[in-house]
Motif scaffolding. Structure first.
Motif, PDB file in Angstrom:
ATOM      1  N   MET A 138       0.853  -1.182   0.000  1.00  0.00           N
ATOM      2  CA  MET A 138       0.000   0.000   0.000  1.00  0.00           C
ATOM      3  C   MET A 138       0.897   1.242   0.000  1.00  0.00           C
ATOM      4  O   MET A 138       1.996   1.216   0.562  1.00  0.00           O
ATOM      5  CB  MET A 138      -0.887  -0.008   1.247  1.00  0.00           C
ATOM      6  N   THR A 139       0.429   2.330  -0.595  1.00  0.00           N
ATOM      7  CA  THR A 139       1.220   3.558  -0.665  1.00  0.00           C
ATOM      8  C   THR A 139       0.575   4.691   0.118  1.00  0.00           C
ATOM      9  O   THR A 139      -0.652   4.810   0.194  1.00  0.00           O
ATOM     10  CB  THR A 139       1.438   3.994  -2.127  1.00  0.00           C
ATOM     11  N   VAL A 140       1.458   5.535   0.673  1.00  0.00           N
ATOM     12  CA  VAL A 140       1.075   6.629   1.562  1.00  0.00           C
ATOM     13  C   VAL A 140       1.889   7.870   1.174  1.00  0.00           C
ATOM     14  O   VAL A 140       3.096   7.769   0.950  1.00  0.00           O
ATOM     15  CB  VAL A 140       1.398   6.251   3.031  1.00  0.00           C
ATOM     16  N   ILE A 141       1.259   9.032   1.109  1.00  0.00           N
ATOM     17  CA  ILE A 141       2.008  10.280   0.907  1.00  0.00           C
ATOM     18  C   ILE A 141       2.630  10.668   2.244  1.00  0.00           C
ATOM     19  O   ILE A 141       1.930  10.861   3.242  1.00  0.00           O
ATOM     20  CB  ILE A 141       1.098  11.421   0.409  1.00  0.00           C
ATOM     21  N   ALA A 142       3.966  10.767   2.270  1.00  0.00           N
ATOM     22  CA  ALA A 142       4.669  11.108   3.505  1.00  0.00           C
ATOM     23  C   ALA A 142       4.589  12.610   3.782  1.00  0.00           C
ATOM     24  O   ALA A 142       4.551  13.425   2.854  1.00  0.00           O
ATOM     25  CB  ALA A 142       6.133  10.685   3.409  1.00  0.00           C
ATOM     26  N   HIS A 143       4.577  12.960   5.066  1.00  0.00           N
ATOM     27  CA  HIS A 143       4.628  14.349   5.584  1.00  0.00           C
ATOM     28  C   HIS A 143       4.181  15.421   4.579  1.00  0.00           C
ATOM     29  O   HIS A 143       4.979  16.223   4.110  1.00  0.00           O
ATOM     30  CB  HIS A 143       6.024  14.685   6.112  1.00  0.00           C
ATOM     31  N   PRO A 144       2.888  15.453   4.244  1.00  0.00           N
ATOM     32  CA  PRO A 144       2.409  16.350   3.182  1.00  0.00           C
ATOM     33  C   PRO A 144       2.636  17.833   3.457  1.00  0.00           C
ATOM     34  O   PRO A 144       2.726  18.628   2.509  1.00  0.00           O
ATOM     35  CB  PRO A 144       0.917  16.037   3.090  1.00  0.00           C
ATOM     36  N   ALA A 145       2.764  18.236   4.711  1.00  0.00           N
ATOM     37  CA  ALA A 145       2.949  19.663   4.996  1.00  0.00           C
ATOM     38  C   ALA A 145       4.325  20.174   4.584  1.00  0.00           C
ATOM     39  O   ALA A 145       4.532  21.379   4.512  1.00  0.00           O
ATOM     40  CB  ALA A 145       2.734  19.923   6.492  1.00  0.00           C
ATOM     41  N   ARG A 146       5.254  19.270   4.329  1.00  0.00           N
ATOM     42  CA  ARG A 146       6.630  19.702   4.084  1.00  0.00           C
ATOM     43  C   ARG A 146       6.884  20.244   2.684  1.00  0.00           C
ATOM     44  O   ARG A 146       7.922  20.860   2.444  1.00  0.00           O
ATOM     45  CB  ARG A 146       7.593  18.530   4.332  1.00  0.00           C
ATOM     46  N   TYR A 147       5.980  20.039   1.754  1.00  0.00           N
ATOM     47  CA  TYR A 147       6.329  20.300   0.354  1.00  0.00           C
ATOM     48  C   TYR A 147       6.136  21.744  -0.084  1.00  0.00           C
ATOM     49  O   TYR A 147       6.665  22.159  -1.110  1.00  0.00           O
ATOM     50  CB  TYR A 147       5.547  19.349  -0.563  1.00  0.00           C
ATOM     51  N   GLY A 157      -3.141   6.108   1.175  1.00  0.00           N
ATOM     52  CA  GLY A 157      -2.909   6.653   2.508  1.00  0.00           C
ATOM     53  C   GLY A 157      -2.266   8.026   2.538  1.00  0.00           C
ATOM     54  O   GLY A 157      -1.623   8.469   1.583  1.00  0.00           O
ATOM     55  N   LEU A 158      -2.431   8.700   3.690  1.00  0.00           N
ATOM     56  CA  LEU A 158      -1.845  10.018   3.931  1.00  0.00           C
ATOM     57  C   LEU A 158      -1.231  10.011   5.331  1.00  0.00           C
ATOM     58  O   LEU A 158      -1.884   9.599   6.300  1.00  0.00           O
ATOM     59  CB  LEU A 158      -2.933  11.094   3.846  1.00  0.00           C
ATOM     60  N   GLU A 159       0.033  10.438   5.424  1.00  0.00           N
ATOM     61  CA  GLU A 159       0.686  10.513   6.730  1.00  0.00           C
ATOM     62  C   GLU A 159       0.159  11.754   7.447  1.00  0.00           C
ATOM     63  O   GLU A 159       0.453  12.879   7.062  1.00  0.00           O
ATOM     64  CB  GLU A 159       2.205  10.592   6.531  1.00  0.00           C
ATOM     65  N   VAL A 160      -0.624  11.538   8.474  1.00  0.00           N
ATOM     66  CA  VAL A 160      -1.297  12.631   9.188  1.00  0.00           C
ATOM     67  C   VAL A 160      -0.468  13.090  10.381  1.00  0.00           C
ATOM     68  O   VAL A 160      -0.235  14.281  10.584  1.00  0.00           O
ATOM     69  CB  VAL A 160      -2.704  12.174   9.645  1.00  0.00           C
ATOM     70  N   SER A 211       7.499  15.942  11.548  1.00  0.00           N
ATOM     71  CA  SER A 211       7.632  17.325  11.072  1.00  0.00           C
ATOM     72  C   SER A 211       6.306  18.074  11.029  1.00  0.00           C
ATOM     73  O   SER A 211       6.275  19.248  10.648  1.00  0.00           O
ATOM     74  CB  SER A 211       8.275  17.332   9.678  1.00  0.00           C
ATOM     75  N   HIS A 212       5.207  17.441  11.414  1.00  0.00           N
ATOM     76  CA  HIS A 212       3.911  18.129  11.415  1.00  0.00           C
ATOM     77  C   HIS A 212       3.635  18.772  12.772  1.00  0.00           C
ATOM     78  O   HIS A 212       3.838  18.148  13.817  1.00  0.00           O
ATOM     79  CB  HIS A 212       2.769  17.148  11.120  1.00  0.00           C
ATOM     80  N   THR A 213       3.137  19.994  12.746  1.00  0.00           N
ATOM     81  CA  THR A 213       2.628  20.623  13.960  1.00  0.00           C
ATOM     82  C   THR A 213       1.264  20.011  14.300  1.00  0.00           C
ATOM     83  O   THR A 213       0.658  19.305  13.477  1.00  0.00           O
ATOM     84  CB  THR A 213       2.443  22.126  13.759  1.00  0.00           C
ATOM     85  N   ALA A 214       0.764  20.302  15.477  1.00  0.00           N
ATOM     86  CA  ALA A 214      -0.569  19.819  15.857  1.00  0.00           C
ATOM     87  C   ALA A 214      -1.632  20.336  14.890  1.00  0.00           C
ATOM     88  O   ALA A 214      -2.551  19.609  14.502  1.00  0.00           O
ATOM     89  CB  ALA A 214      -0.896  20.246  17.287  1.00  0.00           C
ATOM     90  N   SER A 259       6.921   8.217  19.966  1.00  0.00           N
ATOM     91  CA  SER A 259       6.551   9.317  20.858  1.00  0.00           C
ATOM     92  C   SER A 259       5.455  10.232  20.298  1.00  0.00           C
ATOM     93  O   SER A 259       5.120  11.240  20.905  1.00  0.00           O
ATOM     94  CB  SER A 259       7.788  10.167  21.162  1.00  0.00           C
ATOM     95  N   LEU A 260       4.906   9.896  19.146  1.00  0.00           N
ATOM     96  CA  LEU A 260       3.917  10.762  18.517  1.00  0.00           C
ATOM     97  C   LEU A 260       2.565  10.683  19.218  1.00  0.00           C
ATOM     98  O   LEU A 260       2.237   9.661  19.830  1.00  0.00           O
ATOM     99  CB  LEU A 260       3.719  10.340  17.054  1.00  0.00           C
ATOM    100  N   PRO A 261       1.752  11.738  19.089  1.00  0.00           N
ATOM    101  CA  PRO A 261       0.364  11.633  19.570  1.00  0.00           C
ATOM    102  C   PRO A 261      -0.402  10.613  18.732  1.00  0.00           C
ATOM    103  O   PRO A 261      -0.012  10.297  17.604  1.00  0.00           O
ATOM    104  CB  PRO A 261      -0.188  13.044  19.373  1.00  0.00           C
TER     105      PRO A 261
END
Length: 288
Positions: free
Chosen positions: A189-198, A219-222, A226-229, A264-266
């Motif tokens: 299965m495929t997932v877009i990693a850390h979408p906010a970084r681009y 999938g989407l890495e939520v 590197s993602h803020t809340a 350690s992630l939420p």
């Protein structure tokens, strides 16, 4: 694996640009309370069997993984593949072709640095990886810090390794279509990693999501290092809008460099459908 499970499905070993061996990462993941783990080295699956065996020896369920660099809208986007057959020859060949451009690119980067008085950068960076096929900007950054040219890795990127700076050389990666096909054909299965970084505009991001979905991306890495809340909330909402499965991963590289520790992630918000629920049949369980 319930929705609140401590899954960490994005991290890197010494096989790509991390600093720990797969076995050490497996032990660290277990010690940090990870309940489902995937090693996702860049454009490489050579560490998968080691990671799998080490995880199972630790009593830690395991999903195979990799992080593939693709070019989309003139930017590098990372696609995480999960739950595939890591012995699949077509997947290995595709990843090898993607890695193949790294050494020429690295030599060009070193030439650029030499022009501003920094000699020996290719050999210096190679010392940190050993394999020219896997050499990356991260290895140059570590060498530049250790050689005293910069005080830390962020300074290296600011001064030398981003667009318009002396050591920056673009690389043409795989296409989105090819990367997804390699993983899907290998049963994953495929997932877009850390979408906010681009840094995409809303229109570009929408185009990425639509094309990813059209090629079978799920999938989407939520929740990621590197993602803020606020970004986790935003991409959680987008996962619901696009009917994406939600993924979670620290993007851990090194005890000395990574801001986010393994495990350690939420938790993922409960309203989301986690990728691992759809990958139950691909999870390797201890004693199975």
């Amino acid at each position: 694996m319930h929705a609140l499970s401590n899954a960490d499905l994005h991290c890197h070993s010494k096989v790509s640009d991390g600093t720990l061996e797969p076995e050490a990462l497996a032990a660290r993941a277990k010690a940090q309370g990870v309940e489902l783990w995937a090693l996702t080295d860049h454009d490489e699956v050579a560490g998968q069997q080691r990671a799998l065996e080490a995880a199972l020896a630790q009593g830690l369920p395991y999903l195979t993984g990799t992080e593939i660099s693709v070019t989309f809208a003139n930017k590098v986007v990372h696609i995480v593949g999960l739950g595939f057959d890591h012995t699949n020859e077509a997947l290995k060949a595709g990843l090898k072709a993607t890695r193949g451009g790294r050494e020429p690119r690295a030599r060009e980067m070193a030439e650029g640095l030499a022009k501003v008085g920094i000699e020996g950068a290719f050999e210096g960076a190679l010392h940190y990886v050993g394999n020219p096929e896997l050499i990356s900007r991260t290895h140059f950054a570590r060498w530049l810090v250790d050689a005293g040219h910069c005080s830390d890795v962020p300074e290296v990127f600011r001064r030398f390794l981003t667009e318009g700076k002396p050591g920056f050389v673009p690389h043409r990666w795989a296409t989105l279509r090819d990367a997804l096909r390699w993983v899907h054909d290998a049963g994953g299965m495929t997932v877009i990693a850390h979408p906010a970084r681009y840094g995409f505009t809303p229109t570009e991001e929408y185009a990425l999501f639509i094309e990813f979905q059209a090629h079978g991306g799920r999938g989407l890495e939520v929740v990621t290092g590197s993602h803020t809340a606020a970004e986790a909330v935003k991409y959680g909402d987008m996962a619901l809008e696009f009917n994406f499965l939600a993924s979670r991963g620290s993007d851990f590289h090194s005890p000395d460099e990574s801001h986010t520790e393994l495990g350690s992630l939420p938790n993922l918000p409960g309203k989301l459908n986690p990728v691992w629920l759809e990958l139950q049949h691909r999870i390797h369980y201890p004693g199975a």
